[in-house]
Design a protein around this motif. Structure first.
Motif, PDB file in Angstrom:
ATOM      1  N   GLY A  28       6.572  27.093 -10.019  1.00  0.00           N
ATOM      2  CA  GLY A  28       7.831  26.354  -9.974  1.00  0.00           C
ATOM      3  C   GLY A  28       8.507  26.162 -11.316  1.00  0.00           C
ATOM      4  N   ALA A  29       8.020  26.819 -12.354  1.00  0.00           N
ATOM      5  CA  ALA A  29       8.620  26.678 -13.684  1.00  0.00           C
ATOM      6  C   ALA A  29       9.950  27.429 -13.763  1.00  0.00           C
ATOM      7  N   ASN A  30      10.865  26.925 -14.574  1.00  0.00           N
ATOM      8  CA  ASN A  30      12.138  27.599 -14.817  1.00  0.00           C
ATOM      9  C   ASN A  30      11.988  28.416 -16.092  1.00  0.00           C
ATOM     10  N   CYS A  31      11.844  29.735 -15.923  1.00  0.00           N
ATOM     11  CA  CYS A  31      11.675  30.648 -17.058  1.00  0.00           C
ATOM     12  C   CYS A  31      12.870  31.588 -17.170  1.00  0.00           C
ATOM     13  N   GLY A  32      14.013  31.160 -16.669  1.00  0.00           N
ATOM     14  CA  GLY A  32      15.209  31.988 -16.700  1.00  0.00           C
ATOM     15  C   GLY A  32      15.587  32.369 -18.125  1.00  0.00           C
ATOM     16  N   SER A  33      15.852  33.646 -18.341  1.00  0.00           N
ATOM     17  CA  SER A  33      16.251  34.211 -19.640  1.00  0.00           C
ATOM     18  C   SER A  33      15.201  34.034 -20.735  1.00  0.00           C
ATOM     19  N   ALA A  54       8.339  30.443  -9.300  1.00  0.00           N
ATOM     20  CA  ALA A  54       8.934  30.321 -10.643  1.00  0.00           C
ATOM     21  C   ALA A  54      10.250  31.101 -10.706  1.00  0.00           C
ATOM     22  N   ASN A  55      11.141  30.670 -11.578  1.00  0.00           N
ATOM     23  CA  ASN A  55      12.400  31.363 -11.811  1.00  0.00           C
ATOM     24  C   ASN A  55      12.241  32.237 -13.056  1.00  0.00           C
ATOM     25  N   LEU A  56      12.225  33.558 -12.848  1.00  0.00           N
ATOM     26  CA  LEU A  56      12.155  34.509 -13.955  1.00  0.00           C
ATOM     27  C   LEU A  56      13.428  35.356 -14.002  1.00  0.00           C
ATOM     28  N   ARG A  57      14.520  34.804 -13.498  1.00  0.00           N
ATOM     29  CA  ARG A  57      15.785  35.543 -13.514  1.00  0.00           C
ATOM     30  C   ARG A  57      16.189  35.847 -14.949  1.00  0.00           C
ATOM     31  N   LEU A  88      12.863  37.139  -9.455  1.00  0.00           N
ATOM     32  CA  LEU A  88      12.850  38.143 -10.519  1.00  0.00           C
ATOM     33  C   LEU A  88      14.183  38.854 -10.664  1.00  0.00           C
ATOM     34  N   HIS A  89      15.261  38.304 -10.118  1.00  0.00           N
ATOM     35  CA  HIS A  89      16.567  38.956 -10.164  1.00  0.00           C
ATOM     36  C   HIS A  89      16.982  39.255 -11.604  1.00  0.00           C
ATOM     37  N   ALA A  90      17.284  40.516 -11.880  1.00  0.00           N
ATOM     38  CA  ALA A  90      17.747  40.993 -13.187  1.00  0.00           C
ATOM     39  C   ALA A  90      16.705  40.802 -14.285  1.00  0.00           C
ATOM     40  N   ALA A  91      15.443  40.588 -13.919  1.00  0.00           N
ATOM     41  CA  ALA A  91      14.389  40.543 -14.946  1.00  0.00           C
ATOM     42  C   ALA A  91      14.178  41.950 -15.461  1.00  0.00           C
ATOM     43  N   ASP A  92      13.904  42.082 -16.730  1.00  0.00           N
ATOM     44  CA  ASP A  92      13.756  43.393 -17.344  1.00  0.00           C
ATOM     45  C   ASP A  92      12.337  43.544 -17.851  1.00  0.00           C
TER      46      ASP A  92
END
Length: 161
Positions: free
Chosen positions: A114-119, A135-138, A157-161
């Protein structure tokens, strides 16, 4: 200036260490519940088994810090620098790691549910066996990250690279 300070097991709940220099400090088993470490320099500090639940570490420098088994549930780690930090078995459930710099960090068996790891930047990080469920890995950078055995159920994982 608290560089190399010895604060093992200290009760520092709610303490204000914003912009403090705690480089190399010994904070193992310290209670830093809801402490303010905004932009603090904790490079090389030892925070093993420290209780940092709901602490504010926004913009803090934790390069090469030892956070093994630390409790960071619900902590604000927005823009934190965790380069080469050791977070083995750390608990970061529901923490905010958005835009965090975690290149080469060790998150082996860590709980990031559940962590927010966006960007966030996890390039070359070890996430083996980590719980990344929900978790948010966007837009996170995960090139060369090791993810073997990681739990990814419901991970964004949207747009994760």
């Amino acid at each position: 200036m608290l560089q190399d300070a010895y604060l093992q097991g200290a009760d520092l709940r709610g303490a204000d260490f914003s912009q403090a220099v705690l480089q190399g400090a010994e904070l193992q088993n310290a209670n830093l519940f809801r402490a303010d470490l905004n932009q603090a320099n904790l490079q090389g500090a030892s925070l093993q088994k420290a209780r940092l639940r709901e602490a504010n570490l926004e913009g803090a420098h934790l390069i090469e810090a030892n956070l093994q088994e630390a409790d960071l549930r619900g902590a604000n780690l927005h823009r934190v620098d965790l380069r080469d930090a050791d977070l083995l078995e750390a608990v970061l459930a529901a923490a905010d790691l958005s835009t965090a710099y975690c290149r080469g960090a060790n998150f082996f068996m860590a709980d990031l549910a559940g962590a927010n790891c966006g960007s966030a930047n996890f390039q070359g990080a070890d996430l083996q066996g980590a719980d990344l469920s929900e978790a948010n890995l966007r837009q996170a950078q995960i090139q060369d990250a090791r993810l073997a055995g990681a739990e990814l159920k419901g991970t964004q994982l949207h747009a994760a690279d």
